[in-house]
Design an enzyme around this catalytic site. Sequence first.
Site, PDB file in Angstrom:
ATOM      1  N   ASN A 149      -0.017  11.471   6.036  1.00 34.01           N
ATOM      2  CA  ASN A 149      -1.212  10.850   6.608  1.00 34.01           C
ATOM      3  C   ASN A 149      -2.373  11.808   6.821  1.00 34.01           C
ATOM      4  O   ASN A 149      -3.314  11.496   7.531  1.00 34.01           O
ATOM      5  CB  ASN A 149      -0.857  10.181   7.936  1.00 34.01           C
ATOM      6  CG  ASN A 149      -0.257   8.806   7.690  1.00 34.01           C
ATOM      7  OD1 ASN A 149      -0.932   7.932   7.154  1.00 34.01           O
ATOM      8  ND2 ASN A 149       1.002   8.635   8.043  1.00 34.01           N
ATOM      9  N   THR A 158       0.872  -1.186   0.000  1.00 38.87           N
ATOM     10  CA  THR A 158       0.000   0.000   0.000  1.00 38.87           C
ATOM     11  C   THR A 158       0.908   1.235   0.000  1.00 38.87           C
ATOM     12  O   THR A 158       1.330   1.672  -1.064  1.00 38.87           O
ATOM     13  CB  THR A 158      -0.967   0.019   1.197  1.00 38.87           C
ATOM     14  OG1 THR A 158      -0.235  -0.199   2.401  1.00 38.87           O
ATOM     15  CG2 THR A 158      -2.026  -1.053   1.049  1.00 38.87           C
ATOM     16  N   LYS A 200       3.846  -6.884   3.997  1.00 38.95           N
ATOM     17  CA  LYS A 200       3.642  -5.451   3.758  1.00 38.95           C
ATOM     18  C   LYS A 200       3.369  -4.751   5.086  1.00 38.95           C
ATOM     19  O   LYS A 200       2.817  -5.338   6.021  1.00 38.95           O
ATOM     20  CB  LYS A 200       2.503  -5.194   2.750  1.00 38.95           C
ATOM     21  CG  LYS A 200       1.161  -5.702   3.126  1.00 38.95           C
ATOM     22  CD  LYS A 200       0.170  -4.741   3.703  1.00 38.95           C
ATOM     23  CE  LYS A 200       0.389  -3.316   3.323  1.00 38.95           C
ATOM     24  NZ  LYS A 200      -0.494  -2.473   4.213  1.00 38.95           N
ATOM     25  N   GLU A 232       6.408   4.615   6.980  1.00 34.41           N
ATOM     26  CA  GLU A 232       6.077   5.815   6.229  1.00 34.41           C
ATOM     27  C   GLU A 232       7.028   6.963   6.557  1.00 34.41           C
ATOM     28  O   GLU A 232       7.091   7.416   7.684  1.00 34.41           O
ATOM     29  CB  GLU A 232       4.627   6.222   6.517  1.00 34.41           C
ATOM     30  CG  GLU A 232       3.648   5.366   5.722  1.00 34.41           C
ATOM     31  CD  GLU A 232       2.229   5.441   6.252  1.00 34.41           C
ATOM     32  OE1 GLU A 232       1.992   6.189   7.201  1.00 34.41           O
ATOM     33  OE2 GLU A 232       1.373   4.728   5.706  1.00 34.41           O
ATOM     34  N   THR A 273      -1.701  -1.697   8.909  1.00 38.92           N
ATOM     35  CA  THR A 273      -2.085  -3.056   8.561  1.00 38.92           C
ATOM     36  C   THR A 273      -0.826  -3.788   8.168  1.00 38.92           C
ATOM     37  O   THR A 273      -0.072  -3.336   7.321  1.00 38.92           O
ATOM     38  CB  THR A 273      -3.075  -3.076   7.398  1.00 38.92           C
ATOM     39  OG1 THR A 273      -4.350  -2.737   7.904  1.00 38.92           O
ATOM     40  CG2 THR A 273      -3.158  -4.458   6.790  1.00 38.92           C
TER      41      THR A 273
END
EC number: 2.3.1.35
Lengths: 419, 419
Positions: free
Chosen positions: A403, A158, A184, A281, A195
């Site tokens: 985000n 993702t 992931k 991230e 996730t």
Amino acid sequence: MPNKSPFTKIKGGVCAPNGFQAAAVSAGIKNPDDPRLDLALIYSEAPCVAAGTFTTNRVKAAPVKVSQAYMKADQVQAIVANSGNANACTGVEGISDSRKTAKIISKCLGLRQRQIAICSTGVIGLPMPMTRIEPKLPELVENLSPKNGEDVARAIMTSDTCKKEISVAFDCGEHRVRIGACAKGAGMICPSMATMLCFITTDANVHPDCLQKAVQEAVEMSFNRITIDGDMSTNDTVIVLANGQSGMPAPARNSEECRKLREALVYVMTKMAKSLVRDGERVTKFVTVEVKGAKTYLDAKKVAEAVANSALVKSSWNGNDPNWGRIIHAVGYSRASVREELIDIHINGKPACLGGLQAKTQMETLRNIVAKDEFTITINLNRGNAEYEVYTSDLSPEYIDFNRSEYAYWKQARKDGLV
Amino acid sequence: MPNKSPFTKIKGGVCAPNGFQAAAVSAGIKNPDDPRLDLALIYSEAPCVAAGTFTTNRVKAAPVKVSQAYMKADQVQAIVANSGNANACTGVEGISDSRKTAKIISKCLGLRQRQIAICSTGVIGLPMPMTRIEPKLPELVENLSPKNGEDVARAIMTSDTCKKEISVAFDCGEHRVRIGACAKGAGMICPSMATMLCFITTDANVHPDCLQKAVQEAVEMSFNRITIDGDMSTNDTVIVLANGQSGMPAPARNSEECRKLREALVYVMTKMAKSLVRDGERVTKFVTVEVKGAKTYLDAKKVAEAVANSALVKSSWNGNDPNWGRIIHAVGYSRASVREELIDIHINGKPACLGGLQAKTQMETLRNIVAKDEFTITINLNRGNAEYEVYTSDLSPEYIDFNRSEYAYWKQARKDGLV
């Protein structure tokens, strides 16, 4: 120095073990105009022993509920996974979508519906665009090949910036055994909210009880070390399929072979877990927080997680600031049994704080270490012998920026007539 | 509509109540070249009843340890406070510095040493620059005046962008009583890590037991509602001094006058607590998270704090994204007893999620609400009657950027020969 690892890296990812095939296609789940792979299938030709761990979040995504039920009821030997939509908070419709997906795949594969595990990752709260997914499912089965391991690793991404996969071979008794994995991750600031998916395949022969125990133990040593507070997202899933196609006989419980397999699972999952942190991230640093000298294991864990989860500590790392004051502050509010005047903090072995006070190490020396992209914070509470270790990252302004909005998802869902 | 508040705003801050004086000077604690006020004194001419609450962090700053001991041992009637250095993790030397400060001030005021409370806020782990502080202490006492309330509010600021003070008058039986307060906050992402100071003065007449209870209750209703996990920084302190100079007689326990005073403390502290959130580091939004329908008070609290503390939820607010998926996700991992299919989420009264599913409200409508600088998230768990409310903020990229380094402190400390 010779490489002492008993594990040899091999190619193939989840298709590296004997008897596994995979496929991935683009179904445009998040965006119909985007050609990226977002729907994947892993399949074992032979029956499997399967084990898994799932999110402890009270709000569980539909595929988690369905997969948990199927794995209890039957012998899973295929996994279908998608990115772009988590199918979470989607009610009975979401459950029905997951089941329908399993049903279609199972028919194409000639398996029972409950032999298919289903996993989803992406935005929460939007219905699955089944009109785009359904027509692609037979294509997935048609494309199955032992060469597509890497495609699966790509299709489940993702916000990951790179695929995460590994495959290794090792000797288990007289037989050569293989393990493959892909995973992931996502946001790392509060990893409980990312996730995390990890699929592991192996051609080892293993008893179901032994596998389940080994998986739980390995998850505890790996993915739970990056899951700061032990909570998990709505979709977190680790599934292991073992098809026995290496030819090794079923090992006795507690045998050397069992131990070897457990070790291999810990090795593979730790590699995957660390790669999730590294690709968190907008992360710029990989930090190991090591707690020693705690009175209890739980105290060590509390301290490690408080430090690794502190936004102020993580911000300071982003600024190359060897700020031990913020670290000891987090130690203090961790609710662990600590005594300020006994606390030592080292950064890559250099003392930053000794006995709760500033150490003599030059600030420039510490600053140069924290400026690196990988370092270890060691906190010694000097109150006992318990230890714990977690893997974490810095926190960057870019993370927050990244985000700020998932609004685009909703706009597409509107176009799709789903909301 | 008539203003129904029983509290009339008056001028004067902590000097508004009868018999209080204050002063603030610049001691260059953080930076000798900076003329900003950083050392302050609050003093009551008459003896006081004093009460306080202090940080629950296991790592307590020296002034917290000293003030706690002094308040137990004697009748405090003055508070000396500084910004620019927290005097935390400074060992026996830090304790000695705090005591020396109290000693000098007490001599100048003709009080006993233990009648002085001491508070510090700023960087952790650096010794106090006493060579700059000591010469300024007599000056503080010389400058005492009932006109300097505002100067104290300014002198305790660190990363605050504006002073926080309030003073109100109200009737307590037949007497007019006054309460004044000033406060300082800081980072809001994880408010447990911000040093929070609040000084409250009143000319009410009150029994010591009654005051201590009233203060604890008011802190629970105010500052602990912005202290996400109930933990506090190394330095957090609330001190209330009541000197009885309003002329009111000592009220009986549990009397109407006692109740009035408790109400007034809740009112003043809630105003201060909310102003800390509004001025949180690089905050753009003030958000009330209201949880209803929980089985227990603790469940309601867990849910409210999980949501208010979630970096992903707070990031989405910063992006004007009405992301209820992330909110329900946080509800799920809060460890409270919840059932996904019963959860309703409203934003300013508009349904975003009903029964765990996307509500019909247009996304633009919700987006316009979240784009405002103040809104309320209401989460109804529909499982009982317990409620809880917290006040929080968004999380901005600028917050992280702002918190990347405190290195400048160390450079000054080096110049001062302290490290």
